[in-house]
Design a protein around this motif. Sequence first.
Motif, PDB file in Angstrom:
ATOM      1  N   THR A 117      57.035  88.995  84.530  1.00  0.00           N
ATOM      2  CA  THR A 117      55.904  88.856  84.892  1.00  0.00           C
ATOM      3  C   THR A 117      55.509  87.431  85.533  1.00  0.00           C
ATOM      4  N   ALA A 118      55.828  86.326  85.090  1.00  0.00           N
ATOM      5  CA  ALA A 118      55.685  85.059  85.543  1.00  0.00           C
ATOM      6  C   ALA A 118      56.093  85.034  86.952  1.00  0.00           C
ATOM      7  N   LEU A 119      57.068  85.497  87.281  1.00  0.00           N
ATOM      8  CA  LEU A 119      57.471  85.603  88.719  1.00  0.00           C
ATOM      9  C   LEU A 119      56.702  86.423  89.562  1.00  0.00           C
ATOM     10  N   LEU A 120      56.026  87.675  89.257  1.00  0.00           N
ATOM     11  CA  LEU A 120      55.263  88.397  89.818  1.00  0.00           C
ATOM     12  C   LEU A 120      53.950  87.690  89.762  1.00  0.00           C
ATOM     13  N   VAL A 121      53.557  86.938  88.861  1.00  0.00           N
ATOM     14  CA  VAL A 121      52.257  86.304  88.958  1.00  0.00           C
ATOM     15  C   VAL A 121      52.256  85.266  89.972  1.00  0.00           C
ATOM     16  N   ARG A 122      53.350  84.380  89.926  1.00  0.00           N
ATOM     17  CA  ARG A 122      53.422  83.525  91.088  1.00  0.00           C
ATOM     18  C   ARG A 122      53.547  83.830  92.399  1.00  0.00           C
ATOM     19  N   VAL A 123      54.067  85.126  92.680  1.00  0.00           N
ATOM     20  CA  VAL A 123      54.076  85.608  94.027  1.00  0.00           C
ATOM     21  C   VAL A 123      52.774  86.118  94.441  1.00  0.00           C
ATOM     22  N   ALA A 124      51.883  86.721  93.352  1.00  0.00           N
ATOM     23  CA  ALA A 124      50.617  87.269  93.670  1.00  0.00           C
ATOM     24  C   ALA A 124      49.664  86.098  94.016  1.00  0.00           C
ATOM     25  N   SER A 125      49.789  85.035  93.243  1.00  0.00           N
ATOM     26  CA  SER A 125      49.016  83.857  93.655  1.00  0.00           C
ATOM     27  C   SER A 125      49.260  82.997  94.906  1.00  0.00           C
ATOM     28  N   LYS A 126      50.433  83.355  95.276  1.00  0.00           N
ATOM     29  CA  LYS A 126      50.874  82.501  96.462  1.00  0.00           C
ATOM     30  C   LYS A 126      50.353  83.578  97.853  1.00  0.00           C
ATOM     31  N   VAL A 127      50.462  84.813  97.408  1.00  0.00           N
ATOM     32  CA  VAL A 127      49.732  85.934  98.562  1.00  0.00           C
ATOM     33  C   VAL A 127      48.361  85.940  98.666  1.00  0.00           C
ATOM     34  N   GLY A 128      47.768  85.429  97.634  1.00  0.00           N
ATOM     35  CA  GLY A 128      46.270  85.574  97.521  1.00  0.00           C
ATOM     36  C   GLY A 128      45.585  86.583  96.793  1.00  0.00           C
ATOM     37  N   LEU A 129      46.383  87.388  96.049  1.00  0.00           N
ATOM     38  CA  LEU A 129      45.862  88.609  95.482  1.00  0.00           C
ATOM     39  C   LEU A 129      44.783  88.304  94.233  1.00  0.00           C
ATOM     40  N   TYR A 130      44.711  87.272  93.805  1.00  0.00           N
ATOM     41  CA  TYR A 130      43.895  86.689  92.691  1.00  0.00           C
ATOM     42  C   TYR A 130      42.337  86.587  93.271  1.00  0.00           C
ATOM     43  N   ARG A 131      42.300  86.508  94.502  1.00  0.00           N
ATOM     44  CA  ARG A 131      40.825  86.377  94.986  1.00  0.00           C
ATOM     45  C   ARG A 131      40.116  87.736  94.701  1.00  0.00           C
ATOM     46  N   PHE A 132      40.654  88.744  94.363  1.00  0.00           N
ATOM     47  CA  PHE A 132      40.139  90.038  94.224  1.00  0.00           C
ATOM     48  C   PHE A 132      39.700  90.442  93.078  1.00  0.00           C
TER      49      PHE A 132
END
Length: 71
Positions: free
Chosen positions: A26-41
Amino acid sequence: MIGEIAIGAVFVPMLLVVALLALLLTALLVRVASKVGLYRFVAYGALVDVCLFIFVLAALAVLFPLLGVHL
């Protein structure tokens, strides 16, 4: 016993080991999602993190018995 791992003289439940693995994934997926910018949504990032952990834990709990590891 099925479902436990002996580390030294201490029995550790297999579900705890799977939960720690799910936490790392989960920590790895969260880091990838934040790098891609998915947390903007999303409005509540922490809630998404908790839900992602639950999904990863459930996926591992389903996958491990198929691989022959008993929880």
